[in-house]
Write a protein that holds these residues in place. Sequence first.
Motif, PDB file in Angstrom:
ATOM      1  N   UNK A 142     -16.694   5.315 -17.296  1.00  0.00           N
ATOM      2  CA  UNK A 142     -17.417   4.135 -17.770  1.00  0.00           C
ATOM      3  C   UNK A 142     -18.826   4.468 -18.255  1.00  0.00           C
TER       4      UNK A 142
ATOM      5  N   UNK B 220     -14.561  -1.397 -13.274  1.00  0.00           N
ATOM      6  CA  UNK B 220     -13.746  -0.398 -12.572  1.00  0.00           C
ATOM      7  C   UNK B 220     -12.318  -0.380 -13.105  1.00  0.00           C
ATOM      8  N   UNK B 221     -11.752  -1.556 -13.338  1.00  0.00           N
ATOM      9  CA  UNK B 221     -10.342  -1.611 -13.733  1.00  0.00           C
ATOM     10  C   UNK B 221     -10.125  -1.701 -15.239  1.00  0.00           C
TER      11      UNK B 221
ATOM     12  N   UNK C 161      -5.048  -4.509  -5.045  1.00  0.00           N
ATOM     13  CA  UNK C 161      -5.722  -3.232  -5.261  1.00  0.00           C
ATOM     14  C   UNK C 161      -6.167  -2.587  -3.952  1.00  0.00           C
ATOM     15  N   UNK C 162      -5.643  -3.063  -2.839  1.00  0.00           N
ATOM     16  CA  UNK C 162      -6.052  -2.496  -1.556  1.00  0.00           C
ATOM     17  C   UNK C 162      -5.745  -0.997  -1.492  1.00  0.00           C
ATOM     18  N   UNK C 163      -6.726  -0.248  -1.064  1.00  0.00           N
ATOM     19  CA  UNK C 163      -6.497   1.165  -0.789  1.00  0.00           C
ATOM     20  C   UNK C 163      -6.437   2.080  -1.996  1.00  0.00           C
ATOM     21  N   UNK C 164      -6.621   1.533  -3.204  1.00  0.00           N
ATOM     22  CA  UNK C 164      -6.505   2.373  -4.404  1.00  0.00           C
ATOM     23  C   UNK C 164      -7.491   3.535  -4.370  1.00  0.00           C
ATOM     24  N   UNK C 165      -8.699   3.272  -3.862  1.00  0.00           N
ATOM     25  CA  UNK C 165      -9.709   4.316  -3.873  1.00  0.00           C
ATOM     26  C   UNK C 165      -9.517   5.337  -2.750  1.00  0.00           C
ATOM     27  N   UNK C 166      -8.591   5.057  -1.829  1.00  0.00           N
ATOM     28  CA  UNK C 166      -8.321   6.031  -0.774  1.00  0.00           C
ATOM     29  C   UNK C 166      -7.000   6.774  -1.005  1.00  0.00           C
TER      30      UNK C 166
ATOM     31  N   UNK D  66      -8.184   2.831 -13.278  1.00  0.00           N
ATOM     32  CA  UNK D  66      -9.549   2.874 -12.750  1.00  0.00           C
ATOM     33  C   UNK D  66     -10.210   4.239 -12.956  1.00  0.00           C
TER      34      UNK D  66
ATOM     35  N   UNK E 124      -6.367   8.143  -6.683  1.00  0.00           N
ATOM     36  CA  UNK E 124      -7.769   8.551  -6.598  1.00  0.00           C
ATOM     37  C   UNK E 124      -7.957  10.038  -6.848  1.00  0.00           C
TER      38      UNK E 124
ATOM     39  N   UNK F 150       0.892  -1.153   0.000  1.00  0.00           N
ATOM     40  CA  UNK F 150       0.000   0.000   0.000  1.00  0.00           C
ATOM     41  C   UNK F 150       0.926   1.196   0.000  1.00  0.00           C
TER      42      UNK F 150
END
Lengths: 440, 431
Positions: A270, A381-382, A75-80, A266, A85, A12
């Motif tokens: 879409x 998403x990806x 992909x842990x934490x990608x959106x944070x 990401x 992001x 991460x």
Amino acid sequence: MKDISLSIASPSAGSPFQKAGAALTACAILCSIIAAFGVGKTNPLLFFFLIIGLFISGGLFYSIPYFKAQAGIKNDGIMQNPLSNRGAIAWGIAILMTGFYIILYWFPYYLEGLIRTMDPLSMMLRSKASDQWFLYGAFYTLAVLIMGMRFIAKYKFSRYHIIRTISVMFFQMGFAFLLPAFLLKLNQPEFYFSYFWPLKYSYLFPNDIDYLIQSGNLGVFMVFWGLVMTFIATPVLTYKYGKRWYCSWVCGCGALAETLGDPYRQNSDKSLKAWKIERWMVHSVLVFIVLTTALLWLNSWKSGTILGDASGLFSQWYGFLIGSVFSGVIGTGFYPIMGSRVWCRFGCPMAAILGLFQRFKSKFRITTNGGQCISCGNCSTYCEMGIDVRAYAQKGENIIRASCVGCGVCSSVCPRGVLKLENLEEEGRFIPYIRHEDRK
Amino acid sequence: MNIVIIGNGITGITCARNIRKLDSKASITLISGESDHFFSRTALMYIYMGHMKFEHTKPYEDWFWIKNRINLIRAYVKTLNAIDKILVLENGKPIAFDKLIIACGSKPNKFGWPGENLHGVQGLYSIQDLEQMERNTQNISSAVIVGGGLIGIEMAEMLHSRKIPVTILVREKFYWNNILPKEEAELIGKHMAGHGIVLRLNTELEEIISDNQDRVAGVLTSTGEKFECQFVGLTAGVKPNIGFLMENELETDRGILINEYLETSVPDVYAAGDCAQFRNPKQGEPAIEQLWYTGKMQGETLAKTICGDKSVYNRGIWFNSAKFFDIEYQTYGQVLPEINDQQKSFYWEHPNGKHAFRANYSNTDESILGFNFIGIRFRQVIAEEWIRERKTIAFVIQNLEKGWFDPEFSKTFYKDISLSYFQGIKDGNNE
């Protein structure tokens, strides 16, 4: 017995290795800026090694957690994470990259010091001094190699990704960097064997062809190569393998998107609206370049009597708008904000042609495995091309879309093993899955 | 026709969409207290882990519902008068219907454990549960999960992604051993351990201990062990969420009782998905089906019935899938945790412990009954066709390549499997 504490330390942005990697990369950028201000001129070799060394070690450190972790989706934490992001870091990188492109294209004299750091390498490879394009090529190739290594580490569970990434790294370094430089050293035309019309639009312009043919036997072969790749290899290979044979295995733009752009995949839009805009834009660019090419030939055939200089103006504008602004400034500079394939999706005429073949005449599809989709949304998403993969998968339909570059990430991130990229018989690829109980 | 659907999960949504496909005129109203729009419940874990945001879990863009004239109401239902065909929302608003579909889902099981209502103790089913979990797991140093099923391991993976150490208490001898045979269960258990998850097998929850502020401080187990923790996940299954239907004309048991047409005891009222219970389930099928896939199939079947083509629900050849950390699992047909005396079983496992294959077959005619694939992707149509056509185990083993669905360039195992099977026959080892 594996040390459990190591596997708990999954990658991460917060891991010490990745912080060190980011710091080293920032130092590399700082050194580049210092060099650009003039120091590069007085100490080219020192700054060359400093910049390259810092970039490589930064990338290595950043990738270490991926190499160490258990194989699997990371992909842990990608959106944070503000890096991936659209946070402050993402905007910072976007401004930096966009700024670099603007200076590179229109104010290269500000890069003079940095260009000079590449002189030793340029002399070695091409027997001539560096210029802004050699600098750009070196940085570009470096980015593909370093971030390609990171990609391989991240997706180490997938041989498809490993082989494909080695392929784009090979074509970028060999065909788009070393070989053209070597050709220059041999006093031959600087030719890129991995780019074809209409992406490398000038390769079928009358001026380029005249110049190549006059330059000797190798030049004649280059013209022949360009024609074969555009008119024979493109349809045949796309029929057999889909457009991925080019877009995510060979192409340099694809290479950068798949490697440097991967952390941002990401962020592609879409929505149905984006798809509508995409179809209008990418096909308009295709029409634009076909018309431009036709006009140039017509003009050349009539010895300039029809249009005079007007057709030249046409191609100059294409070069400025599409070649520079779109593919460079927006296409790459906006990676962190709009995703990694903005150019490929909305602007690339080569992708448009390949896409038409893929949609209407190809064996390639992404097969949906029966009724197994749980609509989770990881695939969509990806998807770097902004395809709503799930919309097809949840209906049991195969994904057959002009824009799909066959990167294979949707298949990897699917937690139920529903998607498979494959080349099967052309017949029946549009037929959806229907439960046996529901068949009439 | 005025159709009202309670619940906007996969069952209600599938039903609404299919009704609209069959009938362009019907008025369709969807009521949900949980969310404005349909989202994929199975993806909740990925929101917590940062793979997706809530918006990514919505399978349709918001304009889709307007375009398809499906009215969405955000409210919980307070009371239902099934005979007079009217329901009342919590805000007091009455809604009349011609036909009603109840697809209101589940809620996590609680078994009256001491301390089960403390702060920091929760299940995971709804978006509200997820939000609560986000709050409950801020700045904690360890967690305990009670229950060795799918939601339990999902929760473990979620917490693991935030580097929170996890202990799972499993009542059975092995992880998910009421579904998985021993070998598969052990394989998954080892994989979890490799990620640092502590599994306590043959262990039940005795008591949840509180600190002096009504927050969880630890758990006591049936084996006398004590674990300190600031979060307890209760994942010992789910049950139909039918509390609001008490004192109603509808016959209920654990769930709303339905027949094979998904009809309840009251005409024009139907129930489907997690909240429904079959009066007479078919041989070998459960009375309550709490799965994404079955919810989807029930919704499709019900739409036909509602639009005049009265259809019996038939779930077909069983299938399911899951992912345990990095290992995918697909199952087709019937694979019980322990075979009965009419069955034989062939099991193969890769030495690296990340891939396995099981085929159960009849011991009379050797016909294939079911498959487990661990760390292997396999084509559903092929597996189903072989089961339906009663292909022999030998045929199946020799033709595995046809159904192989792993990505291109992956290492394949069908040769190893075949070698192992025929070697076993030669040595007389196969069960």
